[in-house]
Design an enzyme around this catalytic site. Structure first.
Site, PDB file in Angstrom:
ATOM      1  N   HIS A  22       0.684  -1.132   0.026  1.00 12.11           N
ATOM      2  CA  HIS A  22       0.112  -0.067  -0.056  1.00 12.11           C
ATOM      3  C   HIS A  22       0.783   1.219   0.202  1.00 12.11           C
ATOM      4  CE1 HIS A  22      -3.214  -2.632   0.901  1.00 12.11           C
ATOM      5  NE2 HIS A  22      -4.135  -1.939   0.541  1.00 12.11           N
ATOM      6  N   GLY A  23       2.045   1.126   0.497  1.00 16.44           N
ATOM      7  CA  GLY A  23       2.882   2.404   0.416  1.00 16.44           C
ATOM      8  C   GLY A  23       4.186   2.178   1.156  1.00 16.44           C
TER       9      GLY A  23
END
Length: 472
Positions: free
Chosen positions: A320-321
């Site tokens: 996700h990041g």
């Protein structure tokens, strides 16, 4: 260009669909590719080479894997997947790695390493996952490689899922690229689904967004500040991302494609295990099939199963990041998944009433969302201190003046929708209630049209608000 923008609604989409329906079926894939590349280039034309490069590499590697035998097949798969992961790693995690390295060496008194920030191409995580799943499926002989480069390139670039998913496998759409129908009924369903997602995004998620920002920006949030912000973000994220998924499914239907569902009322889940069967289902399926099983799944003993569950969620969080907050968020969910599985295997998991398990699961989800939303780990723990009441109880003056009645009303409506929608859907879908279906459809359509118009008016009046999952 995002779906919730005037240029997409009033320029790109009518032009694209007009030409699309005017062309013969044989030319539609080419037009999909042109339209999708144009939409992507609207953001940054220079990153088209990356999208095209990933596409061509996956296409030709898949053909080579199919022709190879024995160990050469595995070597080709390894090289192709590694290349994709290197691309993902450089663009998505290089900054994170260098920043973490610099933080460590500056703490020891050394000068930081000079580094120019790398720009993250939008949609990178999604089209890399599409390419990897295609290569692995061909290697496993679950899907023969396509010899139609145009269809494959159109699949990778297909604009409804290009920027923020859903994460799809090529074999789900391969037959639809070869043959699909275009009917008024399918188009109407797609338009209705698109309008639904648009209204969810603009009228609910975007309305709540300022409250979320204000709450998470408090230096010393009180109990009321923290919980208001955490609850608002819980609603914003769901209506933002599920709204995007509705729009993607609707756009695909307007083009004759059928996408799988990506959400199934996740906030009525009675455990975290069930939550992940209902939230972002396409990603959950991808992680299970290509990561969890790849790590050994449950085939290597009980302890290794728990480790694989936790590791899959940690890596899913990192997907996700590039931030420790996502790693910790993944570890939080992975740890709970492993614990729930252990309790079931030890027969310590007893069925409990919904009034107890649904709020309990929501509490775990909300605690996780705080880490997911925070800019960094210290900010997340600042919110947790507030949620425990360590900074006071009442709404602070610094936040109170920023809270608008419209935001609170929207939160109330969103909450009602979350818990009424499953009941409404079950009643409409009930075989014994077949007479209710046309009534429900009519009520929904009549109610949706003014909401869609209102959402367009609000969109025109507000500033640019991208979808939350665009950053991934």
């Amino acid at each position: 260009m995002v779906f919730s923008s005037n240029v997409f609604l009033f320029l790109f989409l009518p032009l694209f669909l007009g030409v699309y329906y005017a062309l013969p079926f044989k030319a539609k894939s080419a037009w999909i590719l042109v339209g999708s590349y144009a939409l992507y280039a609207w953001w940054r034309v220079d990153f088209l080479w990356l999208l095209a490069g990933v596409t061509f590499a996956a296409y030709f590697f898949a053909l080579a894997i199919e022709r190879a035998e024995g160990a050469r097949r595995f070597r080709l798969l390894s090289v192709s997947v590694t290349l994709n992961l290197l691309v993902l790693g450089y663009f998505k995690y290089a900054n994170f790695g260098i920043d973490s390295f610099n933080a460590a060496i500056t703490g020891l008194g050394f000068a930081p390493f000079a580094w120019s920030k790398v720009l993250l191409p939008i949609g990178l995580s999604f089209f890399i996952f599409h390419a990897i799943s295609y290569l692995v499926d061909v290697y496993r002989r679950e899907e023969p490689p396509t010899h139609k480069l145009l269809d494959f390139a159109a699949f990778i670039a297909l604009f409804p899922h290009l920027i923020a998913g859903p994460v799809l496998k090529y074999n789900l759409l391969a037959d639809q690229f070869r043959s699909r129908t275009h009917t008024l009924e399918k188009f109407s369903y797609g338009a209705t689904r698109f309008m639904t997602g648009f209204a969810k995004k603009v009228l609910i998620a975007d309305t709540i967004a300022p409250l979320v920002t204000a709450s998470f920006s408090q230096a010393s949030p009180t109990l009321a500040d923290s919980w208001l912000g955490a609850l608002a973000y819980t609603l914003q994220l769901y209506f933002d991302f599920s709204g995007y998924s509705d729009m993607a499914i609707g756009l695909a239907a307007m083009m004759g494609f059928k996408f799988p569902e990506n959400f199934n009322h996740p906030y009525i889940s009675r455990s975290i295990t069930e939550f992940w069967r209902r939230w972002h289902m396409s990603l959950s399926s991808w992680l299970r099939e290509y990561l969890y099983i790849g790590l050994g799944g449950n085939r290597k003993g009980r302890t290794r199963t728990y480790i694989n569950l936790a590791l899959t969620m940690v890596l899913g969080g990192l997907w996700h990041g590039a931030n420790w907050t996502f790693v910790l968020w993944g570890a939080w969910h992975g740890g709970i998944l492993a614990l729930e599985r252990r309790m079931k295997e030890a027969k310590l998991w007893q069925p409990s009433p919904a009034w107890l398990t649904i709020p309990g699961t929501m509490l775990l989800v909300i605690v996780g969302w705080v880490m997911f939303r925070a800019d960094n780990v210290p900010d997340a723990f600042r919110m947790y201190r507030g949620m425990l009441g360590l900074n006071g109880i009442q709404l602070s003056d610094t936040l109170a003046w920023q809270v608008r009645p419209s935001e609170l009303l929207t939160m109330l409506i969103a909450t009602v929708l979350i818990y009424v929608a499953p009941i409404w859907g079950a009643r409409v879908g009930d075989v014994g209630s077949h007479l209710l279906r046309p009534v429900a459809a009519t009520v929904a359509t009549l109610g949706l049209l003014p909401l869609f118009v209102l959402a367009i008016m609000k969109l025109s009046a507000q500033s640019y608000t991208p979808f939350l999952y665009f950053q991934f």
